[in-house]
Design a protein around this motif. Structure first.
Motif, PDB file in Angstrom:
ATOM      1  N   PRO A  57       0.808  -1.085  -0.136  1.00 41.70           N
ATOM      2  CA  PRO A  57      -0.104   0.231  -0.033  1.00 41.70           C
ATOM      3  C   PRO A  57       1.141   1.593  -0.111  1.00 41.70           C
ATOM      4  O   PRO A  57       1.759   1.143   1.029  1.00 41.70           O
ATOM      5  CB  PRO A  57      -1.073  -0.253   1.431  1.00 41.70           C
ATOM      6  CG  PRO A  57      -0.114  -1.381   1.253  1.00 41.70           C
ATOM      7  CD  PRO A  57       0.850  -1.976   1.111  1.00 41.70           C
ATOM      8  N   TYR A  64      -3.445   4.312   5.872  1.00 44.27           N
ATOM      9  CA  TYR A  64      -3.393   2.691   4.952  1.00 44.27           C
ATOM     10  C   TYR A  64      -1.908   1.980   6.067  1.00 44.27           C
ATOM     11  O   TYR A  64      -2.315   0.984   5.993  1.00 44.27           O
ATOM     12  CB  TYR A  64      -2.225   2.677   3.441  1.00 44.27           C
ATOM     13  CG  TYR A  64      -3.187   2.824   2.295  1.00 44.27           C
ATOM     14  CD1 TYR A  64      -4.892   3.073   2.584  1.00 44.27           C
ATOM     15  CD2 TYR A  64      -2.730   3.433   1.496  1.00 44.27           C
ATOM     16  CE1 TYR A  64      -5.473   3.591   1.620  1.00 44.27           C
ATOM     17  CE2 TYR A  64      -3.450   3.728   0.003  1.00 44.27           C
ATOM     18  CZ  TYR A  64      -4.792   3.959   0.267  1.00 44.27           C
ATOM     19  OH  TYR A  64      -5.659   4.761  -0.847  1.00 44.27           O
ATOM     20  N   GLU A  95      -7.831  -0.016   4.097  1.00 41.28           N
ATOM     21  CA  GLU A  95      -8.249   0.652   3.866  1.00 41.28           C
ATOM     22  C   GLU A  95      -7.125   0.273   3.088  1.00 41.28           C
ATOM     23  O   GLU A  95      -7.183   0.295   1.523  1.00 41.28           O
ATOM     24  CB  GLU A  95      -8.209   2.412   4.140  1.00 41.28           C
ATOM     25  CG  GLU A  95      -8.928   2.899   3.030  1.00 41.28           C
ATOM     26  CD  GLU A  95      -9.492   4.570   3.088  1.00 41.28           C
ATOM     27  OE1 GLU A  95      -9.193   5.161   2.931  1.00 41.28           O
ATOM     28  OE2 GLU A  95      -9.612   4.122   5.020  1.00 41.28           O
ATOM     29  N   GLY A  96      -5.844   0.186   3.670  1.00 40.01           N
ATOM     30  CA  GLY A  96      -4.361  -0.446   3.027  1.00 40.01           C
ATOM     31  C   GLY A  96      -4.972  -0.983   1.760  1.00 40.01           C
ATOM     32  O   GLY A  96      -4.236  -1.218   0.578  1.00 40.01           O
ATOM     33  N   SER A 100      -4.272  -1.275  -2.415  1.00 43.73           N
ATOM     34  CA  SER A 100      -3.656  -1.611  -2.797  1.00 43.73           C
ATOM     35  C   SER A 100      -3.758  -3.169  -3.743  1.00 43.73           C
ATOM     36  O   SER A 100      -5.016  -4.057  -3.562  1.00 43.73           O
ATOM     37  CB  SER A 100      -2.232  -1.953  -2.246  1.00 43.73           C
ATOM     38  OG  SER A 100      -2.929  -3.379  -1.381  1.00 43.73           O
TER      39      SER A 100
END
Length: 122
Positions: A57, A64, A95-96, A100
């Motif tokens: 990420p 992240y 979220e990271g 990614s």
């Protein structure tokens, strides 16, 4: 006790060299494995295992990082005192992970380094 520890260290080094040689022979195609019927056949690694490659990420995005998801690097795998990963120096957030090409793998997954420190396992 020191002699015993030295002997074990030499045995560990010998086993690591054997493992590295076997991995090299398998990857290069010099050695093939027996299939379940007992006959030799060549198969690609992807026919035997699931292969995942991920990405880091964006490190410049603080959202992240510092989450709850263990993030393992080849350097950490090389530095292990054993074969099992419990923790990591850095962790990513959900979220990271979602932003990614990183993959969340289940407990018990075997990690094999293929880019840096090739052949290291955890």
């Amino acid at each position: 006790m020191d002699t015993h520890i030295l002997g074990l260290s030499e045995l560990i080094d010998k086993k690591k060299n054997i493992r590295e040689g076997a991995l090299h022979d398998l990857i290069s195609g010099k050695t093939s494995l027996m299939d379940f019927s007992g006959s030799r056949s060549r198969v690609s690694l992807s026919q035997c295992v699931d292969i995942f490659q991920g990405g880091t990420p964006r490190t410049s995005n603080d959202v992240y990082w510092d989450g709850d998801i263990v993030w393992v690097t080849p350097t950490e795998i090389t530095a292990l005192n054993g074969m099992y990963i419990g923790e990591s120096k850095r962790k990513i957030t959900e979220e990271g992970l979602n932003n990614s090409s990183a993959n969340l793998l289940p407990v018990g997954t075997i990690l094999l380094c293929t880019r840096a420190t090739i052949g290291e396992l955890a």
